[in-house]
Design a protein around this motif. Structure first.
Motif, PDB file in Angstrom:
ATOM      1  N   GLN B   3      53.620  25.589  -5.441  1.00  0.00           N
ATOM      2  CA  GLN B   3      52.933  26.426  -6.425  1.00  0.00           C
ATOM      3  C   GLN B   3      51.468  26.673  -6.078  1.00  0.00           C
ATOM      4  OE1 GLN B   3      54.200  27.984  -9.164  1.00  0.00           O
ATOM      5  NE2 GLN B   3      56.168  27.408  -8.338  1.00  0.00           N
ATOM      6  N   GLY B   4      50.845  25.654  -5.551  1.00  0.00           N
ATOM      7  CA  GLY B   4      49.397  25.735  -5.312  1.00  0.00           C
ATOM      8  C   GLY B   4      49.002  26.901  -4.433  1.00  0.00           C
ATOM      9  N   SER B   5      49.917  27.313  -3.541  1.00  0.00           N
ATOM     10  CA  SER B   5      49.516  28.328  -2.576  1.00  0.00           C
ATOM     11  C   SER B   5      49.355  29.711  -3.189  1.00  0.00           C
ATOM     12  CB  SER B   5      50.538  28.397  -1.448  1.00  0.00           C
ATOM     13  OG  SER B   5      51.743  28.893  -1.982  1.00  0.00           O
ATOM     14  N   THR B   6      49.877  29.897  -4.358  1.00  0.00           N
ATOM     15  CA  THR B   6      49.732  31.243  -4.924  1.00  0.00           C
ATOM     16  C   THR B   6      48.264  31.511  -5.253  1.00  0.00           C
ATOM     17  OG1 THR B   6      50.136  30.361  -7.105  1.00  0.00           O
ATOM     18  CG2 THR B   6      52.017  31.294  -5.953  1.00  0.00           C
ATOM     19  N   ASN B   7      47.614  30.530  -5.814  1.00  0.00           N
ATOM     20  CA  ASN B   7      46.162  30.596  -6.012  1.00  0.00           C
ATOM     21  C   ASN B   7      45.682  31.971  -6.420  1.00  0.00           C
ATOM     22  OD1 ASN B   7      43.559  29.732  -6.115  1.00  0.00           O
ATOM     23  ND2 ASN B   7      43.211  29.917  -3.892  1.00  0.00           N
ATOM     24  N   THR B   8      46.362  32.562  -7.361  1.00  0.00           N
ATOM     25  CA  THR B   8      45.884  33.879  -7.791  1.00  0.00           C
ATOM     26  C   THR B   8      44.598  33.698  -8.582  1.00  0.00           C
ATOM     27  OG1 THR B   8      47.340  33.614  -9.670  1.00  0.00           O
ATOM     28  CG2 THR B   8      48.104  35.057  -7.912  1.00  0.00           C
ATOM     29  N   ARG B   9      43.621  34.510  -8.262  1.00  0.00           N
ATOM     30  CA  ARG B   9      42.323  34.379  -8.939  1.00  0.00           C
ATOM     31  C   ARG B   9      42.441  34.772 -10.389  1.00  0.00           C
ATOM     32  NH1 ARG B   9      37.322  33.963  -5.807  1.00  0.00           N
ATOM     33  NH2 ARG B   9      36.099  34.073  -7.694  1.00  0.00           N
ATOM     34  N   ASN B  10      41.917  33.930 -11.232  1.00  0.00           N
ATOM     35  CA  ASN B  10      41.842  34.328 -12.623  1.00  0.00           C
ATOM     36  C   ASN B  10      40.799  35.432 -12.756  1.00  0.00           C
ATOM     37  OD1 ASN B  10      43.579  32.498 -14.162  1.00  0.00           O
ATOM     38  ND2 ASN B  10      42.304  30.958 -13.179  1.00  0.00           N
ATOM     39  N   SER B  11      40.995  36.254 -13.746  1.00  0.00           N
ATOM     40  CA  SER B  11      39.954  37.246 -14.005  1.00  0.00           C
ATOM     41  C   SER B  11      38.658  36.527 -14.337  1.00  0.00           C
ATOM     42  CB  SER B  11      40.362  38.137 -15.186  1.00  0.00           C
ATOM     43  OG  SER B  11      39.208  38.720 -15.724  1.00  0.00           O
ATOM     44  N   ILE B  12      37.564  37.050 -13.814  1.00  0.00           N
ATOM     45  CA  ILE B  12      36.272  36.423 -14.014  1.00  0.00           C
ATOM     46  C   ILE B  12      35.940  36.334 -15.505  1.00  0.00           C
ATOM     47  CG2 ILE B  12      35.076  38.625 -13.672  1.00  0.00           C
ATOM     48  CD1 ILE B  12      33.736  35.196 -12.715  1.00  0.00           C
ATOM     49  N   TRP B  13      36.448  37.281 -16.254  1.00  0.00           N
ATOM     50  CA  TRP B  13      36.091  37.324 -17.686  1.00  0.00           C
ATOM     51  C   TRP B  13      36.710  36.179 -18.462  1.00  0.00           C
ATOM     52  CZ3 TRP B  13      32.106  40.066 -17.663  1.00  0.00           C
ATOM     53  CH2 TRP B  13      31.996  41.158 -16.801  1.00  0.00           C
ATOM     54  N   GLN B  14      37.815  35.654 -17.913  1.00  0.00           N
ATOM     55  CA  GLN B  14      38.425  34.542 -18.649  1.00  0.00           C
ATOM     56  C   GLN B  14      37.600  33.269 -18.528  1.00  0.00           C
ATOM     57  OE1 GLN B  14      42.454  34.128 -17.319  1.00  0.00           O
ATOM     58  NE2 GLN B  14      42.896  36.244 -17.876  1.00  0.00           N
ATOM     59  N   GLY B  15      36.945  33.112 -17.392  1.00  0.00           N
ATOM     60  CA  GLY B  15      36.223  31.858 -17.170  1.00  0.00           C
ATOM     61  C   GLY B  15      34.803  31.848 -17.719  1.00  0.00           C
ATOM     62  N   ILE B  16      34.323  33.002 -18.098  1.00  0.00           N
ATOM     63  CA  ILE B  16      32.926  33.086 -18.536  1.00  0.00           C
ATOM     64  C   ILE B  16      32.703  32.340 -19.842  1.00  0.00           C
ATOM     65  CG2 ILE B  16      31.195  34.692 -19.464  1.00  0.00           C
ATOM     66  CD1 ILE B  16      31.359  34.703 -16.470  1.00  0.00           C
ATOM     67  N   ASP B  17      31.576  31.650 -19.921  1.00  0.00           N
ATOM     68  CA  ASP B  17      31.258  30.904 -21.124  1.00  0.00           C
ATOM     69  C   ASP B  17      30.577  31.822 -22.133  1.00  0.00           C
ATOM     70  OD1 ASP B  17      31.111  28.455 -22.584  1.00  0.00           O
ATOM     71  OD2 ASP B  17      28.952  28.569 -22.297  1.00  0.00           O
ATOM     72  N   TRP B  18      31.418  32.386 -22.989  1.00  0.00           N
ATOM     73  CA  TRP B  18      30.889  33.380 -23.930  1.00  0.00           C
ATOM     74  C   TRP B  18      29.927  32.773 -24.929  1.00  0.00           C
ATOM     75  CZ3 TRP B  18      31.131  38.263 -22.807  1.00  0.00           C
ATOM     76  CH2 TRP B  18      32.120  38.681 -21.904  1.00  0.00           C
ATOM     77  N   PHE B  19      30.056  31.501 -25.177  1.00  0.00           N
ATOM     78  CA  PHE B  19      29.158  30.837 -26.118  1.00  0.00           C
ATOM     79  C   PHE B  19      27.707  30.939 -25.629  1.00  0.00           C
ATOM     80  CE2 PHE B  19      27.256  26.871 -27.940  1.00  0.00           C
ATOM     81  CZ  PHE B  19      27.304  27.279 -29.262  1.00  0.00           C
ATOM     82  N   THR B  20      27.507  30.654 -24.334  1.00  0.00           N
ATOM     83  CA  THR B  20      26.164  30.755 -23.756  1.00  0.00           C
ATOM     84  C   THR B  20      25.648  32.182 -23.828  1.00  0.00           C
ATOM     85  OG1 THR B  20      26.724  28.954 -22.279  1.00  0.00           O
ATOM     86  CG2 THR B  20      24.790  30.249 -21.709  1.00  0.00           C
TER      87      THR B  20
END
Lengths: 609, 386
Positions: B3-20
């Motif tokens: 599974q690890g090899s798929t390593n599809t990039r998450n959308s950058i917007w999902q990882g952003i810390d919206w609280f900050t």
């Protein structure tokens, strides 16, 4: 998560954040909830910070005679926001002797942001400036009844003599550049605009003081804040002593009145400038106060360019006065000896004819006395050709440049590192320059023969000419010419050696003494003062010849060296020489023995006013 | 299947810390509104008008948002890979600045680019943080003794000295001391931190009590530097009147009382002309118009922001991002402490802005870059496998 044994240290930083925040909140709680003293202060009271202006340093001449001092004037300031409710315009106008229309017009100007860039209804704005004590006396008596109005005392310059305007310069309001460059100034401050006033601004201005006052809700001053805890007294500016002798300066200005030209006198042993005159000049009183900008514009538009300080900014060919330098360089390089004789054919001489009639051949001393052009052409040729021309003219060009170096060592073709502002450099071309014009091999001594008699491409300033006289008076060195006696924290005056050894100066000085006894200067000399001099008559493209004279006195242990230039006047011997000898006589004996000569010269108009 | 090899990039917007981001926007908005208040005169009407600095600040904020958005799109590896090159460029720019600068009240740190003026020193903090993070995240690096801190300390000291001595901008230079706290988070002995505080206290005390003869100090410092130090230490009052500014500021804040006088109703901050009103002394406008409630909220917002960033730092999976995050937190902490401490009369007057709050394009852009690089690094941490 990465393993990090210092993971917990983030909590320490977090702890610092919380601690700082708690301190701040505690402080704010005290200021905003517990302590009510600030509320009382603010409840209607506001602080005003009023600058206290120091008196500007005074300026004296070398004999402690006061030249420049201060007079008090008063500005009326208004805070527009505070004037609105129930302002008694009628009695305000009465107190200042204004009509209602004048008042309205002035208020419109104050509140118009296009005309008054720094306008704010909350800060004091200049309503009327530079009033006399009498003008504001009425207003000041009733000041308590006019909210938002204050009177500010300022000092303006005043002058004992209508002289030395170019030297002293003037004081005017600071511009936007000054404000940006130096945070000492605020809008409306004065600073030295030119001359000594500008050069020594940081000494003369002193240090402003501050007075913090409280005022009530109606804008009336209630007294000082915190018993003056935040106040600073003003510190007066430093007084300056000029090296100028005002009596000599006045005499020279009178002699040059109605003419275009300049005169510079230097004390050779110190480099102190005793007098520096540029004509036409103006009365420094005219650039003070409310008339300043109008009068300044008039001076700016005057076709005789009075604002130009000709003593340091005008550049002329030195003419025959340059023959002294040629003699000295010739002796130093060995091209001529005091006994060297050259022939002179008078008016028939080639390539430069002689303008005086005298015997032939002539020695160096007689050549100086008679200002013999053929002698100097031949001497100059021998200086430049003494090592031959060499391949591709290279030796000749090298010899020319070493000649130039020696000439420059007398202070030519450069500015003096001094408190004298706006100096022009003058110029003496390098070999490179001639090679550019004629090609490296295309020029020889004959090409630049005019230089031998100080004509052609050489340009010098009157200050440099006076310095030349000082170099000769000192037999081989000069001290940087300067206008102000150095204060303890200023650099010392520097002594510069010329590249000519002192042994060579005796014969040149004897020649200059003979100029004043037998030669071109003989008519105007004062024999008992042992004057030495050299006249010059400089051809130029703008009309009649310029008259030039340089000299010093007495021959032994000289006390004064002078240079005088009178533009478009004619012979140096007729115009520049008498002015210079009167100046030397005045300085050495504190009197003049030839009042009719003085009257004649000072009454002569060479320019149309 | 592995599974690890798929390593599809998450959308950058999902990882952003919206609280900050929300905190950033709230603070900027409150700052902007208060700049308008600080410079408000009754003739001016619009908050967007260029005759009020608030109008210009609006342009700075909007352009900074675009800048922040662009930073979020850039691959985060750039900072680790090119860290030293960025640092070198910044040092060169800092060195060149005084030659191009126009003298603004004795400081040579401002460059004009057409109609706008920029202060390169404001951008240097960010790239110094990157360089220090890069060095300290090297494989096998660990703070075992003081020798391991020589290079990071140099990376900190070089821009600091250039800005202090060469650009004559002492306040901005002092902020670089924030990196000492960063070293502490990476294992520098707490003793050093303690000794550091102690040393500063001793130096201040020695200078303050004027034990050292004046002639000695005159040999080490230029007269204007000596004067500045004396002003900062309160030995000599600045004749231009910082003492007056602080007195004014305290009265203004105090007069706001619990609820404040209301927006645009503050008279104290307007009735007298205080030049730093909308820049370094902006916090006293908050105090006057919004009262204790307002100042409490603003302080709480900064505390939340800094602690949030400390939390981000803790959750990073690679040392580079972690050190960088600590740097951001410490820089903001130092600005917050010095600026508000100065306005409250607790610290000497050192002219540095309140982040995202004071008027000024350079500082706003500088802090935006600093913060959004962190958000980008943080946003992509989920893609890193260990």
């Amino acid at each position: 998560m990465i393993s990090n044994k210092y993971y917990n240290r983030a909590y320490v930083i977090g702890g610092i954040v919380i601690a700082v925040a708690l301190i701040f909140i505690g402080r704010l709680f005290y200021l905003q909830v517990i302590d009510s003293s600030t509320k009382d202060k603010a409840d209607g009271n506001a602080l005003v910070r009023q600058p206290i202006y120091p008196s500007r340093g005074l300026i004296y001449d070398r004999n402690d005679s006061l030249l420049v001092f201060n007079q008090s004037v008063y500005d009326v300031m208004v805070v527009v926001r505070e004037m609105k409710s129930g302002f008694d315009t009628l009695s305000f106008c009465e107190a200042l002797q204004l009509t209602r229309d004048q008042f309205e017009a002035r208020m419109n100007e104050v509140t118009n942001r296009n005309r008054n860039r720094g306008y704010s209804p909350y800060t004091p704005q200049l309503f009327m400036s530079m009033l006399t004590k009498e003008d504001v006396a009425n207003l000041q008596e009733q000041l308590y009844s006019f909210a938002g109005v204050s009177v500010r005392k300022r000092t303006l310059r005043d002058y004992r003599y209508p002289a030395a305007a170019h030297i002293v310069g003037s004081v005017g309001e600071v511009n936007r550049k000054d404000l940006e460059r130096d945070n000492y100034y605020i809008i409306g401050d004065y600073s030295g605009r030119d001359g000594i006033e500008k050069q020594y601004e940081t000494y003369l201005r002193g240090q402003k003081g501050v007075e913090v006052l409280m005022r009530d809700s109606k804008g009336r001053i209630q007294g000082s804040y915190h018993n003056g805890e935040l106040d600073y007294p003003a510190q007066s500016g430093t007084d300056l002593h000029l090296t100028i002798d005002i009596r000599l300066q006045l005499l020279a200005e009178q002699l040059l009145s109605g003419k275009m030209g300049s005169a510079v006198a230097i004390e050779p042993s110190t480099g102190e400038v005793l007098a520096m005159v540029s004509a036409p000049a103006w009365d420094p009183h005219t650039l003070v106060g409310r008339q300043r900008s109008k009068n300044y514009t008039a001076l700016l538009n005057d076709s005789h360019k009075p604002l130009m300080n000709r003593a340091v900014q005008a550049q002329y060919s030195p003419g025959s006065t340059f023959k002294l330098i040629q003699s000295l360089v010739g002796l130093q390089t060995g091209a001529i000896k005091p006994t060297t004789m050259y022939g002179c054919n008078g008016k028939l001489s080639q390539p430069i004819r002689c303008t005086h009639s005298h015997g032939s051949p002539v020695s160096l001393e007689s050549a100086i006395e008679q200002s013999c052009n053929p002698y100097y052409w031949q001497a100059y040729r021998d200086i430049l050709e003494q090592h031959g021309y060499g391949p591709r003219n290279a030796t000749f060009r090298r010899t020319y440049d070493s000649w130039r170096d020696m000439v420059v060592s007398f202070g030519f073709a450069g500015k003096f590192d001094s408190d004298i502002r706006d100096q022009a450099t003058g110029s003496i071309p390098r070999a490179k320059t001639y090679s550019k014009i004629y090609g490296e091999t295309g020029w020889r001594a004959i090409t630049i023969r005019s230089l031998s008699i100080g004509q052609g491409e050489i340009q010098v300033t009157p200050l440099q000419l006076a310095n030349e006289a000082a170099c000769i008076a000192n037999s081989g060195y000069y001290l940087t010419p300067h206008l102000v006696r150095p204060l303890p924290d200023m650099p010392k005056v520097v002594r510069h050696r010329t590249m000519v050894d002192s042994v060579h100066f005796g014969v040149v000085k004897r020649g200059m003494a003979r100029v004043m006894t037998n030669g071109t200067g003989r008519h105007y000399s004062v024999p008992e003062l042992n004057m030495c001099g050299k006249t010059g008559t400089v051809q130029n493209s703008h009309g009649k010849d310029h008259a030039i004279f340089i000299g010093f006195a007495p021959l032994d242990n000289p006390k004064i060296a002078v240079a005088v230039v009178v533009e478009n006047a004619g012979f140096g011997a007729t115009w520049a020489c008498p002015i210079a000898t009167l100046m030397m006589e005045q300085y050495l004996t504190d009197s003049i023995s030839r009042p009719e000569l003085f009257d004649h010269l000072s009454n002569t108009q060479l320019i149309t006013p | 299947m592995y599974q690890g090899s798929t390593n599809t990039r998450n959308s950058i917007w999902q990882g952003i810390d919206w609280f900050t981001i929300a905190l950033f926007l709230i603070i900027s908005l409150i700052g902007w509104v208060n700049i308008y208040g600080a410079c408000y005169t009754f003739e001016q009407s619009s908050i967007f008008s260029f005759s009020n600095p608030a109008g210009k600040q609006f342009v700075w904020i909007m352009s900074a948002l675009v800048l922040g958005f662009v930073i979020l799109l850039i691959d985060e590896k750039v900072y680790d890979v090119l860290g030293y090159i960025f640092y070198a460029i910044v040092i060169v720019v800092l060195l060149v600045t005084p030659f191009l600068a126009h003298d603004v009240k004795g400081s040579l740190s401002w460059i004009s680019l057409g109609p706008i003026s920029l202060q390169p020193a404001e951008f240097a903090k960010c790239f110094t943080a990157i360089a220090i993070a890069k060095y300290m995240s090297r494989y096998g690096y660990e703070v075992r003794s003081w020798r391991d801190l020589v290079v990071p300390a140099m990376l900190m000291a070089v821009p600091m000295l250039i800005i202090m001595v060469w650009q004559r901008e002492t306040g901005t230079a002092l902020v670089f001391a924030a990196f000492i706290l960063v070293f502490y988070t990476q294992g520098m002995s707490g003793k050093i931190l303690g000794y550091g505080f102690l040393a500063v206290a001793v130096v201040v005390l020695v200078l303050k009590l004027q034990i050292i003869p004046d002639e000695w100090l005159s040999k080490v410092f230029q007269p204007h530097q000596k004067a500045r130090i004396e002003v900062v230490l309160g030995i000599r009052e600045d004749p231009m009147g910082y003492g007056y500014n602080v007195a004014q500021s305290l009265i203004a804040i105090g007069s706001g009382r619990f609820l404040g006088k209301g927006y645009l109703q503050g008279t104290q901050t307007k009735l007298s002309f205080v030049p730093e009103q909308h820049t370094d002394f902006i916090f006293c406008t908050v105090g006057e118009e919004w009262g204790f409630v307002g100042t409490f909220i603003v302080i709480a917002l900064y505390v939340t922001l800094i602690i949030r960033i400390l939390m981000l730092a803790q959750r990073q999976r690679d040392t580079f991002s972690q050190i960088y995050a600590y740097s951001v937190a410490c820089i903001l902490l130092v600005h917050f402490t010095i600026n508000i401490g100065m306005v409250l009369g607790l610290l000497p007057v050192i002219g540095i802005p309140l982040p995202f709050f004071s008027y000024g394009g350079s500082q706003f852009w500088g802090f935006t870059i600093l913060l959004f690089i962190l958000l980008r690094l943080d946003g992509s941490r989920v893609n890193k496998l260990y």
